[in-house]
Motif scaffolding. Structure first.
Motif, PDB file in Angstrom:
ATOM      1  N   GLY A  40      38.014  35.346  46.405  1.00  0.00           N
ATOM      2  CA  GLY A  40      36.986  35.663  47.381  1.00  0.00           C
ATOM      3  C   GLY A  40      36.767  34.480  48.313  1.00  0.00           C
ATOM      4  N   GLN A  41      36.148  34.748  49.449  1.00  0.00           N
ATOM      5  CA  GLN A  41      35.935  33.700  50.447  1.00  0.00           C
ATOM      6  C   GLN A  41      35.103  32.577  49.842  1.00  0.00           C
ATOM      7  OE1 GLN A  41      34.274  35.157  54.084  1.00  0.00           O
ATOM      8  NE2 GLN A  41      34.878  33.352  55.244  1.00  0.00           N
ATOM      9  N   GLY A  42      35.619  31.362  49.931  1.00  0.00           N
ATOM     10  CA  GLY A  42      34.918  30.206  49.405  1.00  0.00           C
ATOM     11  C   GLY A  42      35.039  30.006  47.915  1.00  0.00           C
ATOM     12  N   ASN A  43      35.788  30.882  47.258  1.00  0.00           N
ATOM     13  CA  ASN A  43      35.942  30.800  45.803  1.00  0.00           C
ATOM     14  C   ASN A  43      37.359  30.397  45.421  1.00  0.00           C
ATOM     15  OD1 ASN A  43      33.291  31.715  45.489  1.00  0.00           O
ATOM     16  ND2 ASN A  43      33.947  33.859  45.437  1.00  0.00           N
ATOM     17  N   GLN A  44      37.489  29.982  44.177  1.00  0.00           N
ATOM     18  CA  GLN A  44      38.828  29.704  43.668  1.00  0.00           C
ATOM     19  C   GLN A  44      39.502  31.014  43.266  1.00  0.00           C
ATOM     20  OE1 GLN A  44      38.199  26.845  40.465  1.00  0.00           O
ATOM     21  NE2 GLN A  44      38.618  25.160  41.850  1.00  0.00           N
ATOM     22  N   ARG A  45      40.820  30.970  43.206  1.00  0.00           N
ATOM     23  CA  ARG A  45      41.545  32.135  42.746  1.00  0.00           C
ATOM     24  C   ARG A  45      41.246  32.349  41.260  1.00  0.00           C
ATOM     25  NH1 ARG A  45      47.814  32.776  44.361  1.00  0.00           N
ATOM     26  NH2 ARG A  45      46.779  32.257  46.335  1.00  0.00           N
ATOM     27  N   GLU A  46      40.940  33.583  40.904  1.00  0.00           N
ATOM     28  CA  GLU A  46      40.606  33.892  39.528  1.00  0.00           C
ATOM     29  C   GLU A  46      41.527  34.985  38.987  1.00  0.00           C
ATOM     30  OE1 GLU A  46      36.861  35.801  38.760  1.00  0.00           O
ATOM     31  OE2 GLU A  46      36.944  37.029  40.579  1.00  0.00           O
ATOM     32  N   TRP A  47      41.849  34.847  37.713  1.00  0.00           N
ATOM     33  CA  TRP A  47      42.647  35.854  37.026  1.00  0.00           C
ATOM     34  C   TRP A  47      41.765  37.054  36.727  1.00  0.00           C
ATOM     35  CZ3 TRP A  47      41.406  37.635  32.134  1.00  0.00           C
ATOM     36  CH2 TRP A  47      42.339  38.513  31.541  1.00  0.00           C
ATOM     37  N   ILE A  48      42.315  38.280  36.885  1.00  0.00           N
ATOM     38  CA  ILE A  48      41.526  39.450  36.568  1.00  0.00           C
ATOM     39  C   ILE A  48      42.214  40.401  35.594  1.00  0.00           C
ATOM     40  CG2 ILE A  48      40.102  39.447  38.652  1.00  0.00           C
ATOM     41  CD1 ILE A  48      41.966  41.570  39.826  1.00  0.00           C
ATOM     42  N   ALA A  49      43.541  40.378  35.543  1.00  0.00           N
ATOM     43  CA  ALA A  49      44.208  41.308  34.632  1.00  0.00           C
ATOM     44  C   ALA A  49      45.653  40.897  34.435  1.00  0.00           C
ATOM     45  CB  ALA A  49      44.157  42.737  35.171  1.00  0.00           C
ATOM     46  N   SER A  50      46.212  41.246  33.283  1.00  0.00           N
ATOM     47  CA  SER A  50      47.616  40.959  33.047  1.00  0.00           C
ATOM     48  C   SER A  50      48.165  41.877  31.966  1.00  0.00           C
ATOM     49  CB  SER A  50      47.835  39.494  32.657  1.00  0.00           C
ATOM     50  OG  SER A  50      47.113  39.158  31.495  1.00  0.00           O
ATOM     51  N   ASP A  61      36.239  40.204  32.133  1.00  0.00           N
ATOM     52  CA  ASP A  61      35.023  40.983  31.896  1.00  0.00           C
ATOM     53  C   ASP A  61      34.491  41.618  33.178  1.00  0.00           C
ATOM     54  OD1 ASP A  61      33.657  38.737  29.346  1.00  0.00           O
ATOM     55  OD2 ASP A  61      35.111  40.365  29.212  1.00  0.00           O
ATOM     56  N   SER A  62      34.697  40.943  34.294  1.00  0.00           N
ATOM     57  CA  SER A  62      34.154  41.426  35.568  1.00  0.00           C
ATOM     58  C   SER A  62      34.784  42.742  36.020  1.00  0.00           C
ATOM     59  CB  SER A  62      34.332  40.365  36.650  1.00  0.00           C
ATOM     60  OG  SER A  62      35.702  40.038  36.803  1.00  0.00           O
ATOM     61  N   VAL A  63      35.967  43.072  35.499  1.00  0.00           N
ATOM     62  CA  VAL A  63      36.656  44.298  35.939  1.00  0.00           C
ATOM     63  C   VAL A  63      36.943  45.251  34.790  1.00  0.00           C
ATOM     64  CG1 VAL A  63      37.708  43.006  37.830  1.00  0.00           C
ATOM     65  CG2 VAL A  63      39.022  43.412  35.730  1.00  0.00           C
ATOM     66  N   LYS A  64      36.669  44.844  33.574  1.00  0.00           N
ATOM     67  CA  LYS A  64      36.986  45.664  32.412  1.00  0.00           C
ATOM     68  C   LYS A  64      36.272  47.009  32.501  1.00  0.00           C
ATOM     69  CE  LYS A  64      37.447  43.238  28.791  1.00  0.00           C
ATOM     70  NZ  LYS A  64      37.165  42.368  27.621  1.00  0.00           N
ATOM     71  N   ARG A  66      36.834  49.221  34.720  1.00  0.00           N
ATOM     72  CA  ARG A  66      36.931  49.732  36.097  1.00  0.00           C
ATOM     73  C   ARG A  66      38.336  49.629  36.662  1.00  0.00           C
ATOM     74  NH1 ARG A  66      34.323  47.198  40.088  1.00  0.00           N
ATOM     75  NH2 ARG A  66      34.396  45.135  39.083  1.00  0.00           N
ATOM     76  N   PHE A  67      39.070  48.611  36.267  1.00  0.00           N
ATOM     77  CA  PHE A  67      40.433  48.380  36.773  1.00  0.00           C
ATOM     78  C   PHE A  67      41.440  48.689  35.680  1.00  0.00           C
ATOM     79  CE2 PHE A  67      39.442  44.922  40.211  1.00  0.00           C
ATOM     80  CZ  PHE A  67      38.446  45.732  40.727  1.00  0.00           C
ATOM     81  N   ALA A  68      42.632  49.115  36.080  1.00  0.00           N
ATOM     82  CA  ALA A  68      43.682  49.405  35.109  1.00  0.00           C
ATOM     83  C   ALA A  68      45.045  49.117  35.708  1.00  0.00           C
ATOM     84  CB  ALA A  68      43.611  50.860  34.660  1.00  0.00           C
ATOM     85  N   ASN A  76      60.512  49.564  39.897  1.00  0.00           N
ATOM     86  CA  ASN A  76      60.263  48.121  39.688  1.00  0.00           C
ATOM     87  C   ASN A  76      58.942  47.709  40.328  1.00  0.00           C
ATOM     88  OD1 ASN A  76      61.645  46.388  38.024  1.00  0.00           O
ATOM     89  ND2 ASN A  76      62.724  45.321  39.662  1.00  0.00           N
ATOM     90  N   THR A  77      57.933  48.493  40.039  1.00  0.00           N
ATOM     91  CA  THR A  77      56.631  48.311  40.674  1.00  0.00           C
ATOM     92  C   THR A  77      55.535  48.322  39.623  1.00  0.00           C
ATOM     93  OG1 THR A  77      57.387  49.358  42.716  1.00  0.00           O
ATOM     94  CG2 THR A  77      55.016  49.279  42.360  1.00  0.00           C
ATOM     95  N   ARG A  78      54.526  47.521  39.866  1.00  0.00           N
ATOM     96  CA  ARG A  78      53.319  47.529  39.048  1.00  0.00           C
ATOM     97  C   ARG A  78      52.135  47.845  39.959  1.00  0.00           C
ATOM     98  NH1 ARG A  78      56.825  47.817  36.176  1.00  0.00           N
ATOM     99  NH2 ARG A  78      57.356  46.595  34.305  1.00  0.00           N
ATOM    100  N   TYR A  79      51.140  48.492  39.365  1.00  0.00           N
ATOM    101  CA  TYR A  79      49.979  48.930  40.124  1.00  0.00           C
ATOM    102  C   TYR A  79      48.704  48.389  39.511  1.00  0.00           C
ATOM    103  CZ  TYR A  79      53.380  52.355  41.788  1.00  0.00           C
ATOM    104  OH  TYR A  79      54.495  52.958  42.315  1.00  0.00           O
ATOM    105  N   LEU A  80      47.715  48.215  40.362  1.00  0.00           N
ATOM    106  CA  LEU A  80      46.368  47.913  39.892  1.00  0.00           C
ATOM    107  C   LEU A  80      45.460  48.995  40.455  1.00  0.00           C
ATOM    108  CD1 LEU A  80      44.545  45.904  38.336  1.00  0.00           C
ATOM    109  CD2 LEU A  80      44.042  44.853  40.559  1.00  0.00           C
ATOM    110  N   HIS A  81      44.952  49.832  39.557  1.00  0.00           N
ATOM    111  CA  HIS A  81      44.040  50.895  39.936  1.00  0.00           C
ATOM    112  C   HIS A  81      42.628  50.334  39.859  1.00  0.00           C
ATOM    113  CE1 HIS A  81      47.240  53.974  39.442  1.00  0.00           C
ATOM    114  NE2 HIS A  81      47.677  53.097  38.546  1.00  0.00           N
ATOM    115  N   MET A  82      41.905  50.423  40.946  1.00  0.00           N
ATOM    116  CA  MET A  82      40.566  49.845  41.014  1.00  0.00           C
ATOM    117  C   MET A  82      39.570  50.967  41.294  1.00  0.00           C
ATOM    118  SD  MET A  82      41.358  46.337  43.110  1.00  0.00           S
ATOM    119  CE  MET A  82      41.638  47.206  44.648  1.00  0.00           C
ATOM    120  N   ASN A  83      38.664  51.171  40.367  1.00  0.00           N
ATOM    121  CA  ASN A  83      37.658  52.219  40.485  1.00  0.00           C
ATOM    122  C   ASN A  83      36.262  51.610  40.469  1.00  0.00           C
ATOM    123  OD1 ASN A  83      39.652  54.392  40.271  1.00  0.00           O
ATOM    124  ND2 ASN A  83      39.829  53.798  38.126  1.00  0.00           N
ATOM    125  N   SER A  84      35.302  52.412  40.898  1.00  0.00           N
ATOM    126  CA  SER A  84      33.894  51.971  40.913  1.00  0.00           C
ATOM    127  C   SER A  84      33.767  50.598  41.565  1.00  0.00           C
ATOM    128  CB  SER A  84      33.346  51.926  39.484  1.00  0.00           C
ATOM    129  OG  SER A  84      33.448  53.199  38.862  1.00  0.00           O
TER     130      SER A  84
END
Length: 115
Positions: A40-50, A61-64, A66-68, A76-84
């Motif tokens: 995010g703007q002004g923030n460090q890069r953070e891990w969210i899923a793997s 925890d911030s996306v658990k 809601r994201f999948a 040869n593709t990976r997806y991040l589904h983001m809900n709510s």
């Protein structure tokens, strides 16, 4: 040479959904793992899923709940589904693919969530 292309970002209202794509090209080897990060703007890069192939999927925890992460091995593709989605999810999202024990980063894609 392996290239990673991200797509799927954009603008969405709070409560909406987006699907990010992370596609590898220039290789015949399979993706062994994927990790998603955001900055995010002004923030460090953070891990969210793997996810490691054949292993567990983990979420911050911030996306658990809601994201999948999902996979399409034929593409040869990976997806991040983001809900709510929430305004605080607004950030540049990056994927990192692990292929033959090497990391390959996508270029990032902007996600903007309005309230």
């Amino acid at each position: 040479q392996v290239q990673v292309e991200e797509s799927g970002g954009g603008w969405v209202q709070a409560g909406g959904s987006l699907r990010l794509s992370c596609a590898a090209s220039g290789t015949s080897f399979p993706i062994n793992g994927v990790a998603w990060y955001r900055q995010g703007q002004g923030n460090q890069r953070e891990w969210i899923a793997s996810r490691v192939s054949g292993g567990a999927t983990n979420y911050a925890d911030s996306v658990k709940g809601r994201f999948a992460i999902s996979a399409d091995n034929a593409k040869n593709t990976r997806y991040l589904h983001m809900n709510s989605l929430k305004p605080e999810d607004t950030a540049v999202y990056y994927c990192k693919l692990i292929i033959r024990q090497r990391d390959y980063w996508g270029q990032g894609t902007q996600v903007t969530v309005s309230s």
